[in-house]
Design a protein around this motif. Structure first.
Motif: not given
Lengths: 287, 378
Positions: A6-7, B14, A17, B7, A10-11, A13-14
């Motif tokens: 999951r982490r 972001a 984006v 997170w 997110f990394v 995705f961020a």
């Protein structure tokens, strides 16, 4: 899904984006069909006479528009006039964008846009400067562009005089046009911003949409000048001040106050709705 | 699924960063954006050279625009500017001549026995060829002020069986103009000295047109008289091969046209001249390009620009004519602001304001010649 996965998601995705606009360039080339979801009456039949709602014009533009007589289009000098770069997006025509590629570096050095009744419009990305101020002005103007992430920002100078709306609302040859080209999959949105120190008091902003059309073909459209009306040589059709019978037509048909239809920057903003409530709707003269 | 709060914070940052990028991309240009990244003209006091087509160039900044034909025959000028910057005009012309020579230098045959060239030749540039002709499109100072100096830097074509030293007749460039330009220039204002002979036209015409009797730099050059335009001696100059027309004072892209009724000028003559130009010009495609034109003042134009200008003047003329017919006084006409829709573009020129233009049009149309109406008592 583990916490680590999951982490990681997110990394990723961020990163995507926040970084993608800086890295990407978009291919705008292709065949694009107009989608008239915005301002359809303007894009096909043409705007109503006397409708300047929401356009930040000044008094000079208004006076000039009210002198405009549609018969001027029959003059030989104007029969084959194409729309200028700032207006042609609004026309009903399909659009073709082709790209010009440097054969060595393979960089895209220019896009070329053409419509049914237009001249070729080149948009240069190779860093060339705009011509001297005293060079010829053209319908397409002179366009250079730079990437702002996925968005292509275009600056257009050297425009010939054109129109903000094609029934007489003028745009001067001193105007500068800024465009943002935005592609979302099969959809193309053009944000157009006209700055005209002669006829506008604030920037005039429009958006126009197109959709990719793989089966489209833009046919040639030669234009021949003919003698349409037997008029005295040198005549230029126009209305003398105060004699145009059509200036209230739009307001009367839609029950709007005449003052609102006169346009101006104030009519662009939400506050104007309050003022609108205080104004009487237009009526036929004498009623 | 439970996600650790930090997170969410990271993701939030972001998204905010992305939104900021998009917002910046879509930032609306301010209304003050009227200066684009164009090549800026040289500062005042310098000459700007713009190539038009083929051998034809426009030199801007010396008064009225100067048009130059530069080539194998030398230089032909349309108009001479005010005269203050003539040295810089001459220098710019010499540079154009050198560039032309470099592009058109004779090429050595290139085989071993060739003896007509040497390594040294490759470092030598022939001197610029002289100014042969100066054409004046009008008699006003910004068109003729540089006549004398430019003429004396040049040398015209001549020949034949003449007595004495043939070089005498070649001194100076020929100055060509309509006869009325010579008449106007010869009449020195009272109390002022007559202009020097070298500033006056040497060759004049009095019919509708005049043609150079031979090609110059590979093309025919034709003068067409525009009667009663800015003065009674106006000409336009048509370079028939290059398809370029020098418009003289029929047009100025940043102001209303100037015309002087005392020298035979009129608004109707200006409009007639513009219509004649539109008849003469042929566009390349959709009212763009084709015949290129250089107005007396301002930027390069084509038929579309001339048509807009013609429309503007015709509309203002018609409005003022209507007011003259109604016997309105000059003050009433000015108060009615018959050019208000064009003033933001053309009415701000110092020395030739909207009011001055309206007054000139009013008088040109006969305004004020009838007695003023009696004031009606209420």
């Amino acid at each position: 899904m583990s916490q680590m996965t999951r982490r990681l998601a997110f990394v990723v995705f961020a990163s995507v984006v926040s970084v993608s606009p800086v890295l990407a360039q978009v291919d705008f080339s292709g065949e694009w069909a107009p989608r008239m979801w915005e301002d359809q009456p303007e894009r096909v039949p043409g705007p109503d006479l006397g409708d300047y709602l929401g356009i930040p014009i000044n008094d000079a533009a208004r006076l000039r528009a009210e002198a405009w007589d549609a018969s001027i289009q029959t003059l030989p000098e104007w029969q084959c006039r194409p729309h200028s770069a700032d207006y042609i997006w609004r026309g009903p025509s399909q659009l073709r964008i082709s790209k010009e590629v440097d054969p060595v570096s393979r960089d895209v050095v220019a896009f070329h846009a053409e419509w049914l009744r237009s001249v070729d419009r080149a948009i240069y990305l190779d860093g060339r400067p705009h011509p001297p101020a005293d060079a010829l002005h053209t319908w397409a103007g002179f366009s250079t562009a730079k990437w702002d992430g996925d968005i292509l920002t275009v600056t257009v100078t050297h425009l010939k005089e054109g129109y903000l709306r094609r029934k007489g609302l003028p745009r001067s040859d001193q105007a500068i046009l800024t465009e943002h080209w935005i592609r979302n999959g099969d959809y193309l949105t053009i944000v157009s911003i006209v700055n005209d120190p002669v006829y506008l008091t604030e920037p005039f902003i429009r958006t126009t949409d197109y959709e990719l059309n793989l089966n489209q073909q833009i046919p040639p459209y030669p234009c021949g000048v003919v003698q349409e009306i037997d008029r005295k040589e040198g005549d230029v059709p126009h209305y003398l001040p105060g004699t145009n019978p059509y200036t209230k037509e739009f307001a009367i048909r839609h029950g709007l106050p005449v003052e609102a239809t006169r346009g101006g920057a104030a009519t662009m903003y939400p506050d104007f709705k309050e003022k609108l409530k205080t104004l009487p709707p237009a009526k036929q003269d004498g009623k | 699924m439970r996600v650790h709060p930090r997170w969410w914070v990271a993701a939030g940052f972001a998204v905010i960063a992305h939104t900021a990028v998009i917002a910046q991309e879509l930032k609306v240009a301010p209304s003050t954006l009227v200066h684009a990244p164009m090549i800026q003209p040289p500062p005042a006091g310098e000459i700007e050279v713009l190539p038009i087509r083929g051998n034809i160039y426009a030199l801007l900044g010396a008064g009225a625009n100067i048009i130059a034909s530069v080539g194998a025959d030398g230089v032909l000028l349309v108009d001479a500017g005010t005269g203050e910057l003539t040295d810089k005009v001459v220098a710019a012309l010499a540079q154009l001549q050198r560039e032309w020579s470099a592009r058109n230098e004779p090429r050595p045959l290139g085989f071993g026995a060739e003896t007509r060239s040497s390594v040294a030749d490759r470092h030598i540039v022939a001197p610029p060829k002289p100014i042969r002709y100066i054409i004046n499109t009008s008699s006003t100072r910004d068109h003729v002020g540089g006549n004398e100096k430019l003429r004396n830097t040049g040398r015209t074509f001549t020949g034949g069986n003449v007595a004495n030293d043939i070089r005498d007749s070649m001194e100076g460039a020929a100055i060509i103009a309509h006869e009325n330009v010579l008449v106007r220039l010869s009449q020195a204002p009272e109390g002022r000295p007559a202009p020097p002979a070298d500033a006056l036209p040497t060759d004049t015409y009095f019919n509708d047109l005049y043609k150079l009797s031979h090609f110059f730099n590979g093309e025919g050059v034709q003068l067409l008289h525009m009667p009663k335009a800015s003065t009674d001696g106006d000409s336009i100059v048509y370079f028939r091969g290059s398809d370029v027309i020098a418009l003289g004072d029929l047009m100025a892209t940043e102001s209303y046209p100037t015309f002087d009724a005392d020298k035979g000028g009129s608004i109707n003559g200006i409009i007639d001249g513009l219509n004649a130009v539109l008849d003469l010009a042929i566009t390349e495609f959709r009212l763009e390009g084709g015949t290129m034109m250089v107005p007396g003042h301002g930027r390069i134009v084509d038929s579309g620009d001339v048509a807009y200008y013609r429309d503007m003047l015709t509309i203002i003329r018609d409005r003022i004519q209507d007011m003259v017919t109604k016997e309105m006084t000059l003050d009433e006409v000015k108060a009615a602001r018959p050019a208000a829709d064009y003033d933001p573009e053309y009415g701000r020129t110092p020395g030739w304001t909207s009011d001055m233009f309206i007054e000139a049009v009013y008088k040109s149309l006969g305004g004020g010649r009838t007695p003023p109406r009696p004031v009606r008592k209420k």
